[in-house]
Design an enzyme around this catalytic site. Structure first.
Site, mmCIF file in Angstrom:
data_model
loop_
_atom_site.group_PDB
_atom_site.id
_atom_site.type_symbol
_atom_site.label_atom_id
_atom_site.label_comp_id
_atom_site.label_asym_id
_atom_site.label_seq_id
_atom_site.Cartn_x
_atom_site.Cartn_y
_atom_site.Cartn_z
ATOM 1 N NE ARG A 43 -3.047 0.228 3.249
ATOM 2 C CZ ARG A 43 -2.489 0.569 4.429
ATOM 3 N NH1 ARG A 43 -1.960 1.767 4.586
ATOM 4 N NH2 ARG A 43 -2.460 -0.272 5.425
ATOM 5 C CE1 TYR A 73 -16.224 11.763 -15.488
ATOM 6 C CE2 TYR A 73 -15.699 12.046 -13.178
ATOM 7 C CZ TYR A 73 -16.145 11.260 -14.214
ATOM 8 O OH TYR A 73 -16.538 9.981 -13.968
ATOM 9 C CG ASP A 130 -9.406 16.246 -15.248
ATOM 10 O OD1 ASP A 130 -8.738 15.580 -16.065
ATOM 11 O OD2 ASP A 130 -10.478 15.855 -14.754
ATOM 12 C CE LYS A 187 -12.584 8.025 -18.221
ATOM 13 N NZ LYS A 187 -12.858 9.332 -17.661
HETATM 14 C C1 PLP Z 1 -13.209 9.843 -16.442
HETATM 15 C C2 PLP Z 1 -12.794 11.169 -15.979
HETATM 16 C C3 PLP Z 1 -12.555 11.407 -14.610
HETATM 17 C C4 PLP Z 1 -12.789 10.361 -13.533
HETATM 18 O O1 PLP Z 1 -11.940 9.298 -13.650
HETATM 19 P P1 PLP Z 1 -12.293 7.770 -13.205
HETATM 20 O O2 PLP Z 1 -11.081 7.017 -13.607
HETATM 21 O O3 PLP Z 1 -13.532 7.374 -13.956
HETATM 22 O O4 PLP Z 1 -12.528 7.795 -11.742
HETATM 23 C C5 PLP Z 1 -12.111 12.660 -14.241
HETATM 24 N N1 PLP Z 1 -11.927 13.643 -15.160
HETATM 25 C C6 PLP Z 1 -12.161 13.446 -16.474
HETATM 26 C C7 PLP Z 1 -11.947 14.567 -17.422
HETATM 27 C C8 PLP Z 1 -12.597 12.212 -16.928
HETATM 28 O O5 PLP Z 1 -12.830 12.030 -18.229
#
Ligand code: PLP
Length: 372
Positions: A47, A99, A171, A196
């Protein structure tokens, strides 16, 4: 060296113990001490740290040009851990368009816990400045934004954040470091959903934070990472590291196809409005040129009519999979308002396309027959 070379070698090195060209996956949760009770490689318990996660974290830092990378079990876990490093009474400024999970965490988890937040259109720099208070600790940007693909001028917003001693967080999930490197634009922290583009194959959940400097705040987040334990499994880390090796080629190929698809849709009589930073008509084109190496592979389209017409259109598609998420090698399409639910402010005729690696002509043929 160029980004592709750096990315490949950051996530790849022959295993010193065996010579294996592909890194092994270290599943061990615990690490042995030697006769004098020392930890020979400094690993204690999985962890806290383990070799497979450490390899990914180093690669993440290299990709974004930061001092420290941290991997999490999802993008939301990364966001959650960063916000946990704040204290009750602190204030977060968030873009109006983000998001949906980011404001959901702020509202449902952190607001009851004493964090305040406001939302502002990050394109309006006067409004950003007016919304930063003395207790503002984080200015949270997301660019291009989800799902309207609005662009935030990161250099300017970071400057306003720093004038108030706040951190500028970006982000960078949609742009990826192939197209945008927020730390070079004076941001302090980059956040990713590695579910993603970074992993790229829609088969692993993950998140990341990359910090420009290794300071007290960074170490506080590091402590929270191991204390709260929202860390990815070694196999998940390995999958993300594997994805990073092809990130540059995937991103460029998917983006080239997205441009062709966007050009096709922008001329189509069934289309009301198209949102893609690669269009000459995009309102933030100047900033796209200034801070990005390309407009990315996400396209949002509003078709003429309402929800019914939008759903009828996607019901006829055969190559695009109707699913949420993005950034994989297969093209996806989503009626975003359905996924966001009752409080969604997304137009009901809007569809979000994540362009994959199919041939552009085949994708266009599919869109053309469904729009007919
Ligand atoms: C998918 C996404 C998230 C969240 O991520 P997870 O891996 O689904 O928890 C945050 N910001 C953006 C822009 C995203 O596309």
């Amino acid at each position: 060296m160029h980004f592709d070379t750096i990315a490949l070698h950051a996530s790849h090195a022959p295993d010193p113990a065996t010579g294996a060209v592909v890194s092994p996956i270290h599943l061990s949760t615990t690490f042995a001490r030697n006769e004098t009770n020392e930890l020979p490689a400094n690993y204690l318990y999985a962890r806290n740290n383990n070799p497979t996660r450490e390899a990914l974290e180093k690669a993440l830092a290299v990709l974004e040009g930061g001092a420290v990378g941290m991997a999490f079990s999802s993008g939301q876990a990364a966001t959650m851990t960063l916000l946990q490093a704040l204290r009750p009474g602190d204030h977060v400024l968030l873009s109006t368009e983000a998001y949906y999970g980011t404001p959901a965490l702020l509202e449902q988890v952190f607001h009851p816990w004493g964090l305040t937040y406001t939302r502002v259109d990050m394109r309006d720099l006067d409004a950003v400045q007016a919304s930063i208070h003395e207790n503002t600790r984080i200015v949270w940007c997301e660019t291009p934004s989800n799902p309207m693909l609005a662009i935030t001028d990161l250099l300017s917003v970071a400057r306003l954040a720093h004038e108030a001693d706040a951190l500028c967080v970006c982000d960078n999930t949609w742009a990826t470091p192939v197209l945008q490197r927020p730390l070079e634009l004076n941001c302090d922290v980059v956040m990713h959903s590695t579910s993603k583009y970074l992993s790229g194959h829609s088969d692993v959940l993950g998140g990341a934070l990359v910090f420009k400097t290794n300071n007290e705040f960074t170490q506080r987040v590091r402590t929270l990472q191991s204390l709260s334990g929202a860390v990815p499994s070694p196999f998940d880390c390995w999958l993300v590291s594997r994805g990073i090796k092809t990130l540059g080629v995937r991103m460029r190929a998917q983006m080239a196809t997205a441009q062709v698809v966007a050009d096709f849709l922008s001329d189509h009589p069934a289309v009301e409005q198209l949102h893609y930073p690669g269009l000459s008509t995009h309102p933030d084109r100047a900033i796209v040129h200034q801070q990005m190496n390309g407009p990315g592979a996400m396209v949002s389209v509003q078709i003429k009519g309402g929800a019914e017409e939008a759903l009828q259109f996607i019901g006829k598609l055969t190559l695009f999979t109707r699913a949420t998420s993005l950034g994989g090698v297969e093209s996806l399409i989503e009626h975003r308002a359905s996924s966001e639910g009752a409080n969604s402010s997304t137009p009901v005729n809007l569809l979000r396309l994540s362009i994959g690696l199919e041939h552009a002509e085949d994708l266009i043929a599919d869109l053309a027959q469904a729009l007919r």
